[in-house]
Design an enzyme around this catalytic site. Structure first.
Site, PDB file in Angstrom:
ATOM      1  N   HIS A 193       0.242  -1.253   0.121  1.00 13.06           N
ATOM      2  CA  HIS A 193       0.281  -0.024   0.265  1.00 13.06           C
ATOM      3  C   HIS A 193       1.211   1.300   0.571  1.00 13.06           C
ATOM      4  O   HIS A 193       0.888   1.555   0.840  1.00 13.06           O
ATOM      5  CB  HIS A 193      -0.905   0.766   1.229  1.00 13.06           C
ATOM      6  CG  HIS A 193      -2.290   0.315   0.905  1.00 13.06           C
ATOM      7  ND1 HIS A 193      -3.482   1.549   1.654  1.00 13.06           N
ATOM      8  CD2 HIS A 193      -2.970   0.148  -0.199  1.00 13.06           C
ATOM      9  CE1 HIS A 193      -4.210   1.090   1.321  1.00 13.06           C
ATOM     10  NE2 HIS A 193      -4.076   1.208   0.249  1.00 13.06           N
ATOM     11  N   HIS A 228      -3.628   1.926  12.334  1.00 10.86           N
ATOM     12  CA  HIS A 228      -3.075   1.405  11.357  1.00 10.86           C
ATOM     13  C   HIS A 228      -3.167   0.118  11.133  1.00 10.86           C
ATOM     14  O   HIS A 228      -4.636  -0.161  11.521  1.00 10.86           O
ATOM     15  CB  HIS A 228      -1.826   1.638  11.506  1.00 10.86           C
ATOM     16  CG  HIS A 228      -0.932   1.827  10.001  1.00 10.86           C
ATOM     17  ND1 HIS A 228      -1.193   0.929   8.706  1.00 10.86           N
ATOM     18  CD2 HIS A 228       1.045   1.241   9.796  1.00 10.86           C
ATOM     19  CE1 HIS A 228      -0.560   1.015   7.750  1.00 10.86           C
ATOM     20  NE2 HIS A 228       0.935   0.984   8.573  1.00 10.86           N
ATOM     21  N   LYS A 268     -13.511   7.581  18.172  1.00  7.24           N
ATOM     22  CA  LYS A 268     -12.894   7.036  16.155  1.00  7.24           C
ATOM     23  C   LYS A 268     -13.443   5.741  16.590  1.00  7.24           C
ATOM     24  O   LYS A 268     -13.307   5.164  17.160  1.00  7.24           O
ATOM     25  CB  LYS A 268     -11.896   7.717  16.297  1.00  7.24           C
ATOM     26  CG  LYS A 268     -10.941   8.592  15.820  1.00  7.24           C
ATOM     27  CD  LYS A 268     -10.842   8.539  14.435  1.00  7.24           C
ATOM     28  CE  LYS A 268     -10.185   9.312  13.662  1.00  7.24           C
ATOM     29  NZ  LYS A 268      -9.323  10.036  13.824  1.00  7.24           N
ATOM     30  N   MET A 270     -13.293   2.466  14.475  1.00  7.49           N
ATOM     31  CA  MET A 270     -12.272   1.500  14.527  1.00  7.49           C
ATOM     32  C   MET A 270     -12.023   0.554  12.832  1.00  7.49           C
ATOM     33  O   MET A 270     -13.618  -0.132  12.925  1.00  7.49           O
ATOM     34  CB  MET A 270     -11.689   0.742  15.005  1.00  7.49           C
ATOM     35  CG  MET A 270     -11.248   1.457  16.300  1.00  7.49           C
ATOM     36  SD  MET A 270      -9.917   2.345  15.667  1.00  7.49           S
ATOM     37  CE  MET A 270      -9.804   3.435  16.901  1.00  7.49           C
ATOM     38  N   GLY A 271     -12.019   0.760  11.700  1.00  4.51           N
ATOM     39  CA  GLY A 271     -12.122  -0.071  10.787  1.00  4.51           C
ATOM     40  C   GLY A 271     -13.090   1.076   9.290  1.00  4.51           C
ATOM     41  O   GLY A 271     -13.167   0.524   8.515  1.00  4.51           O
ATOM     42  N   HIS A 274     -10.046   6.751   6.039  1.00  5.27           N
ATOM     43  CA  HIS A 274      -8.453   6.765   5.679  1.00  5.27           C
ATOM     44  C   HIS A 274      -8.107   7.494   5.416  1.00  5.27           C
ATOM     45  O   HIS A 274      -8.721   8.961   4.731  1.00  5.27           O
ATOM     46  CB  HIS A 274      -8.363   5.739   3.804  1.00  5.27           C
ATOM     47  CG  HIS A 274      -7.363   5.103   3.472  1.00  5.27           C
ATOM     48  ND1 HIS A 274      -6.631   5.681   2.999  1.00  5.27           N
ATOM     49  CD2 HIS A 274      -6.896   3.324   4.167  1.00  5.27           C
ATOM     50  CE1 HIS A 274      -5.487   4.937   2.614  1.00  5.27           C
ATOM     51  NE2 HIS A 274      -5.934   3.729   3.289  1.00  5.27           N
ATOM     52  N   ARG A 283     -10.458  -2.275  -1.263  1.00  7.56           N
ATOM     53  CA  ARG A 283     -10.266  -3.767  -0.474  1.00  7.56           C
ATOM     54  C   ARG A 283     -10.862  -4.459   0.233  1.00  7.56           C
ATOM     55  O   ARG A 283     -11.581  -5.090   0.005  1.00  7.56           O
ATOM     56  CB  ARG A 283      -8.673  -3.331  -0.031  1.00  7.56           C
ATOM     57  CG  ARG A 283      -7.402  -3.431  -0.521  1.00  7.56           C
ATOM     58  CD  ARG A 283      -6.261  -3.113   0.339  1.00  7.56           C
ATOM     59  NE  ARG A 283      -6.845  -1.603   1.092  1.00  7.56           N
ATOM     60  CZ  ARG A 283      -5.980  -0.886   2.173  1.00  7.56           C
ATOM     61  NH1 ARG A 283      -4.926  -2.233   2.235  1.00  7.56           N
ATOM     62  NH2 ARG A 283      -6.684  -0.333   2.591  1.00  7.56           N
ATOM     63  N   ASP A 327      -9.437  -2.614   6.963  1.00  9.81           N
ATOM     64  CA  ASP A 327      -9.824  -3.594   8.278  1.00  9.81           C
ATOM     65  C   ASP A 327     -11.122  -3.985   9.228  1.00  9.81           C
ATOM     66  O   ASP A 327     -11.414  -4.531   9.904  1.00  9.81           O
ATOM     67  CB  ASP A 327      -9.319  -2.989   9.199  1.00  9.81           C
ATOM     68  CG  ASP A 327      -7.604  -2.435   8.840  1.00  9.81           C
ATOM     69  OD1 ASP A 327      -6.694  -3.627   8.655  1.00  9.81           O
ATOM     70  OD2 ASP A 327      -7.023  -1.628   8.760  1.00  9.81           O
ATOM     71  N   ARG A 352       2.292  -8.498   4.923  1.00  7.13           N
ATOM     72  CA  ARG A 352       2.648  -6.906   4.646  1.00  7.13           C
ATOM     73  C   ARG A 352       4.287  -7.145   4.184  1.00  7.13           C
ATOM     74  O   ARG A 352       5.634  -6.389   3.900  1.00  7.13           O
ATOM     75  CB  ARG A 352       2.788  -5.503   5.654  1.00  7.13           C
ATOM     76  CG  ARG A 352       2.880  -4.246   5.058  1.00  7.13           C
ATOM     77  CD  ARG A 352       2.103  -3.622   3.545  1.00  7.13           C
ATOM     78  NE  ARG A 352       0.996  -3.703   3.149  1.00  7.13           N
ATOM     79  CZ  ARG A 352       0.236  -2.329   4.281  1.00  7.13           C
ATOM     80  NH1 ARG A 352       0.846  -1.856   4.395  1.00  7.13           N
ATOM     81  NH2 ARG A 352      -0.848  -3.184   3.352  1.00  7.13           N
ATOM     82  N   ARG A 371      15.729  12.374   5.456  1.00  3.99           N
ATOM     83  CA  ARG A 371      15.866  13.264   7.197  1.00  3.99           C
ATOM     84  C   ARG A 371      15.374  14.814   6.621  1.00  3.99           C
ATOM     85  O   ARG A 371      15.702  15.805   6.041  1.00  3.99           O
ATOM     86  CB  ARG A 371      17.152  13.501   7.226  1.00  3.99           C
ATOM     87  CG  ARG A 371      18.047  13.675   8.837  1.00  3.99           C
ATOM     88  CD  ARG A 371      17.551  15.281   8.889  1.00  3.99           C
ATOM     89  NE  ARG A 371      17.770  16.175  10.259  1.00  3.99           N
ATOM     90  CZ  ARG A 371      17.585  16.733  11.123  1.00  3.99           C
ATOM     91  NH1 ARG A 371      16.853  17.134   9.891  1.00  3.99           N
ATOM     92  NH2 ARG A 371      18.360  17.475  11.802  1.00  3.99           N
TER      93      ARG A 371
END
Ligand code: CMC
Length: 386
Positions: A193, A228, A268, A270-271, A274, A283, A327, A352, A371
């Site tokens: 990704h 994530h 929030k 979850m899942g 994005h 997906r 997710d 991954r 950097r």
């Protein structure tokens, strides 16, 4: 004089890559679109595509699969560590992602190529990690369950594909074709990704000319977070919480009340959401459809879980215009297959690793230290004795 930063580096192009394109319109691995891969490829083929750089022909695929199978077994030092980690997992000072991270780090200590960043050594290490990570997950789970390790000398059954072998190592039972398909496709969907947080972390680490195992160890730490990869576990935990709160029946009013409280609490969910996909994650529907079919075979309890998830999705869409990411269906699909929730994010790693390793190799092949600079917002100049 610096200008203000963009919080979270949103929209910043941080480098080039030939591996993957993540856009509203499509998700593409080295030129192949994700629906095409999910419909027609296997995880092993996608792993070859990402690591070696092209779609394998039949001979290359056979050789690649054989290499993975030959590298599945773990060194005794890692098996000893996994046994030692059992009490930590039980006490909760460590979760499976932490144990997997340390397992990968120990593999680095034992790898004869560990300090060699040449393309050949990196590819060998990438294949070994891809082969061994499922074995760490499988052995860890049987230790948690208080059972003996499955096939520790071989890391599984040479007749099983990567996905089926992972399930076999976790349970000791050979999975059926439907479970194997769901896991195989989820591994394809999770494989790559572009500059997501964990992959970017792996590129920052490898850009210092540090080694692949170190970069992967750092990437696992980044993936663990619930914003994530940890979201697949958190999404399922949230659905279980809703189920506990509303009871066994999917009462629409109760689901809506639960959601409205979550919105009022500025929680929030979850899942959902994005950074790149604002109109939906390519997906998510793929995994939702496959997971739901398995739920229909398993019975009303699991169909009820998907119906709850679909209601939650609908409310999020109608009231917040926020869509599920991969997710969300992953949590429901893995739950339906009986996979223990704390192993969902480690399974994400099992996939991954191919994307990370491809990026680490790409970084090493054309390196410059990463950097950036910060916009200083601290106190004005002052004197220590002033
Ligand atoms: N639940 C509730 N509100 C949300 C969510 C959510 N899941 N996601 C975004 N929002 C809201 C957010 O609060 C913000 O509202 P406001 O403008 O009123 O402050 C608005 O939507 C814009 O969101 P954002 O915070 O700018 O989004 P971001 O790009 O910084 O964050 C994200 C992206 C994935 C971290 C976030 O959507 C999130 O925390 N989602 C839940 C965790 C999750 O599912 N992560 C998995 C990511 S995808 C696959 C993977 O990496 O595994």
């Amino acid at each position: 004089m610096t200008t203000a930063a963009t919080k979270g580096l949103e929209g910043i192009i941080a480098g080039d890559t030939q591996i993957c394109s993540v856009e509203q319109g499509a998700l593409i691995y080295r030129g192949y679109e994700i629906h095409d891969l999910a419909d027609h490829a296997t995880f092993e083929e996608v792993a070859h595509l990402l690591l070696v750089g092209h779609k394998p022909d039949a001979k290359e695929l056979r050789f690649f699969k054989d290499e993975l199978i030959a590298n599945r077994a773990l060194p005794t030092q890692v098996i000893d560590y996994l046994h030692g980690a059992g009490p930590m997992l039980k006490e909760g000072t460590a979760v499976p992602m932490d144990v997997l991270r340390t397992g990968v780090s120990i593999l680095g200590n034992l790898d004869k190529d560990s300090q060699d960043n040449s393309p050949g050594a990196n590819l060998r290490k990438a294949k070994r990690l891809t082969a061994k990570i499922p074995t760490i997950i499988g052995h860890m789970q049987t230790i948690i369950d208080g059972k003996g390790l499955i096939a520790p000398n071989t890391g599984g059954d040479a007749n099983l594909c990567h996905a089926a072998n992972l399930l076999y190592l976790m349970t000791g039972a050979k999975p059926n074709a439907e479970y194997t398909k769901v896991l195989d496709v989820s591994l394809i969907l999770y494989a790559e990704h572009d500059y997501n947080a964990s992959t970017f972390a792996s590129r920052v680490i490898s850009a210092t000319l540090s080694d692949m195992h170190g970069a992967v160890t750092g990437a696992i730490a980044a993936l663990k977070g619930p914003l994530h990869g940890g979201a697949n576990e958190a999404a399922m935990d949230m659905l279980s919480e809703i189920r506990r709160d509303i009871g066994p029946v999917n009462d629409r009013a109760k689901i809506e009340a639960w959601m409205h409280k979550a919105f009022a609490d500025k929680r929030k969910l979850m899942g959902f959401g994005h950074r790149v996909y604002k109109n939906g994650d390519h997906r998510a529907p793929i995994l939702h459809g496959l997971g739901r079919r398995v739920a229909e075979q398993r019975g009303p309890e699991f169909v009820g879980l998907f119906e709850l998830g679909e209601r939650v999705q609908q409310i999020m869409n109608d009231e917040k215009n926020i869509k599920p990411n991969v997710d969300f269906p992953c949590g429901m699909a893995y739950f339906t297959m009986g996979i223990p929730v704390p192993q969902y994010t480690p399974i994400f790693v099992a996939s991954r690793i191919t994307g990370w390793a491809a990026h680490i190799m790409e970084q090493h092949a054309n390196n410059r230290l990463i950097r950036p600079i910060a916009s200083y917002t601290g106190p004005a100049l002052r004197e220590w004795n002033g």
